[in-house]
Design a protein around this motif. Structure first.
Motif, PDB file in Angstrom:
ATOM      1  N   GLY A  20      45.115  29.302  50.064  1.00  0.00           N
ATOM      2  CA  GLY A  20      45.099  28.530  48.828  1.00  0.00           C
ATOM      3  C   GLY A  20      44.437  29.280  47.691  1.00  0.00           C
ATOM      4  N   GLU A  21      43.353  29.975  47.978  1.00  0.00           N
ATOM      5  CA  GLU A  21      42.677  30.750  46.939  1.00  0.00           C
ATOM      6  C   GLU A  21      43.561  31.869  46.410  1.00  0.00           C
ATOM      7  OE1 GLU A  21      39.034  32.005  48.714  1.00  0.00           O
ATOM      8  OE2 GLU A  21      38.026  30.109  48.256  1.00  0.00           O
ATOM      9  N   MET A  22      44.306  32.514  47.292  1.00  0.00           N
ATOM     10  CA  MET A  22      45.219  33.568  46.830  1.00  0.00           C
ATOM     11  C   MET A  22      46.311  32.993  45.941  1.00  0.00           C
ATOM     12  SD  MET A  22      45.703  36.178  50.010  1.00  0.00           S
ATOM     13  CE  MET A  22      46.113  34.925  51.197  1.00  0.00           C
ATOM     14  N   LEU A  23      46.877  31.853  46.338  1.00  0.00           N
ATOM     15  CA  LEU A  23      47.926  31.236  45.533  1.00  0.00           C
ATOM     16  C   LEU A  23      47.405  30.775  44.179  1.00  0.00           C
ATOM     17  CD1 LEU A  23      49.791  29.191  48.270  1.00  0.00           C
ATOM     18  CD2 LEU A  23      50.511  31.332  47.196  1.00  0.00           C
ATOM     19  N   ILE A  24      46.187  30.254  44.144  1.00  0.00           N
ATOM     20  CA  ILE A  24      45.591  29.845  42.870  1.00  0.00           C
ATOM     21  C   ILE A  24      45.403  31.052  41.968  1.00  0.00           C
ATOM     22  CG2 ILE A  24      43.447  28.991  41.845  1.00  0.00           C
ATOM     23  CD1 ILE A  24      43.270  27.061  44.233  1.00  0.00           C
ATOM     24  N   MET A  25      44.924  32.145  42.528  1.00  0.00           N
ATOM     25  CA  MET A  25      44.720  33.350  41.727  1.00  0.00           C
ATOM     26  C   MET A  25      46.042  33.883  41.187  1.00  0.00           C
ATOM     27  SD  MET A  25      42.291  35.223  40.546  1.00  0.00           S
ATOM     28  CE  MET A  25      40.917  34.783  41.566  1.00  0.00           C
ATOM     29  N   LEU A  26      47.069  33.883  42.024  1.00  0.00           N
ATOM     30  CA  LEU A  26      48.383  34.362  41.567  1.00  0.00           C
ATOM     31  C   LEU A  26      48.966  33.452  40.499  1.00  0.00           C
ATOM     32  CD1 LEU A  26      50.021  35.446  44.932  1.00  0.00           C
ATOM     33  CD2 LEU A  26      49.181  36.918  43.107  1.00  0.00           C
ATOM     34  N   TYR A  27      48.642  32.169  40.530  1.00  0.00           N
ATOM     35  CA  TYR A  27      49.189  31.231  39.558  1.00  0.00           C
ATOM     36  C   TYR A  27      48.481  31.324  38.208  1.00  0.00           C
ATOM     37  CZ  TYR A  27      50.630  26.924  37.325  1.00  0.00           C
ATOM     38  OH  TYR A  27      51.120  26.011  36.433  1.00  0.00           O
ATOM     39  N   TYR A  28      47.157  31.429  38.206  1.00  0.00           N
ATOM     40  CA  TYR A  28      46.404  31.353  36.961  1.00  0.00           C
ATOM     41  C   TYR A  28      46.262  32.681  36.227  1.00  0.00           C
ATOM     42  CZ  TYR A  28      45.073  26.494  37.374  1.00  0.00           C
ATOM     43  OH  TYR A  28      45.098  25.137  37.431  1.00  0.00           O
ATOM     44  N   VAL A  29      46.285  33.787  36.912  1.00  0.00           N
ATOM     45  CA  VAL A  29      46.134  35.084  36.247  1.00  0.00           C
ATOM     46  C   VAL A  29      47.521  35.539  35.799  1.00  0.00           C
ATOM     47  CG1 VAL A  29      45.334  37.448  36.495  1.00  0.00           C
ATOM     48  CG2 VAL A  29      44.082  35.598  37.586  1.00  0.00           C
ATOM     49  N   LYS A  30      47.677  35.676  34.487  1.00  0.00           N
ATOM     50  CA  LYS A  30      48.996  35.880  33.886  1.00  0.00           C
ATOM     51  C   LYS A  30      49.732  37.127  34.387  1.00  0.00           C
ATOM     52  CE  LYS A  30      50.986  34.751  29.521  1.00  0.00           C
ATOM     53  NZ  LYS A  30      50.699  34.442  28.127  1.00  0.00           N
ATOM     54  N   PRO A  31      49.087  38.303  34.488  1.00  0.00           N
ATOM     55  CA  PRO A  31      49.839  39.466  34.986  1.00  0.00           C
ATOM     56  C   PRO A  31      50.351  39.278  36.416  1.00  0.00           C
ATOM     57  CG  PRO A  31      47.842  40.200  33.898  1.00  0.00           C
ATOM     58  CD  PRO A  31      47.763  38.709  34.001  1.00  0.00           C
ATOM     59  N   TYR A  32      49.538  38.641  37.253  1.00  0.00           N
ATOM     60  CA  TYR A  32      49.987  38.387  38.624  1.00  0.00           C
ATOM     61  C   TYR A  32      51.160  37.423  38.634  1.00  0.00           C
ATOM     62  CZ  TYR A  32      45.512  40.379  40.140  1.00  0.00           C
ATOM     63  OH  TYR A  32      44.447  41.188  40.356  1.00  0.00           O
ATOM     64  N   LYS A  33      51.053  36.369  37.831  1.00  0.00           N
ATOM     65  CA  LYS A  33      52.116  35.360  37.773  1.00  0.00           C
ATOM     66  C   LYS A  33      53.412  35.970  37.255  1.00  0.00           C
ATOM     67  CE  LYS A  33      53.042  30.749  35.988  1.00  0.00           C
ATOM     68  NZ  LYS A  33      52.488  29.639  35.202  1.00  0.00           N
ATOM     69  N   ARG A  34      53.307  36.819  36.237  1.00  0.00           N
ATOM     70  CA  ARG A  34      54.489  37.475  35.683  1.00  0.00           C
ATOM     71  C   ARG A  34      55.148  38.393  36.720  1.00  0.00           C
ATOM     72  NH1 ARG A  34      53.006  39.883  30.095  1.00  0.00           N
ATOM     73  NH2 ARG A  34      51.276  40.238  31.473  1.00  0.00           N
ATOM     74  N   PHE A  35      54.325  39.104  37.489  1.00  0.00           N
ATOM     75  CA  PHE A  35      54.865  39.984  38.519  1.00  0.00           C
ATOM     76  C   PHE A  35      55.582  39.193  39.604  1.00  0.00           C
ATOM     77  CE2 PHE A  35      54.223  42.000  42.693  1.00  0.00           C
ATOM     78  CZ  PHE A  35      55.011  43.117  42.510  1.00  0.00           C
ATOM     79  N   ILE A  36      54.956  38.116  40.072  1.00  0.00           N
ATOM     80  CA  ILE A  36      55.564  37.296  41.126  1.00  0.00           C
ATOM     81  C   ILE A  36      56.854  36.650  40.634  1.00  0.00           C
ATOM     82  CG2 ILE A  36      55.231  35.259  42.582  1.00  0.00           C
ATOM     83  CD1 ILE A  36      53.645  37.670  43.514  1.00  0.00           C
TER      84      ILE A  36
END
Length: 93
Positions: A53-69
């Motif tokens: 859950g913590e990894m998914l939250i980080m990927l969702y809220y941090v814009k560069p990670y979200k854009r990459f995914i």
């Protein structure tokens, strides 16, 4: 964006790790064996899934990670050329 991710991670961790411990304490106070077993199993399962859950939250809220995914899920339509190959030689022995 990083502050939102950190705050959400802290809340997520508190809810999914500390709140089940309250239920375990209540179950031990009641002394119901089935309720104790259920709450211990639930608390263990929730604590094991907190990291995901913590990894998914980080990927969702941090814009560069979200854009990459999100870029991984975008599909580009590429033209496909089908080439048929017919041999003119026959294999007679």
């Amino acid at each position: 964006m990083l502050a939102y991710a950190i705050n959400t991670n802290v809340l997520f961790t508190c809810i999914f790790t500390r709140l089940p411990m309250v239920f375990v304490f209540i179950a031990n106070t009641i002394c119901n064996v089935h309720f104790i077993s259920f709450t211990n199993t639930l608390a263990t399962c929730l604590q094991q899934t907190v990291m995901v859950g913590e990894m998914l939250i980080m990927l969702y809220y941090v814009k560069p990670y979200k854009r990459f995914i999100m870029g991984l899920f975008k599909r580009e339509i590429a033209p496909v050329m089908v080439v048929s190959y017919v041999s003119s030689k026959s294999n007679k022995d």
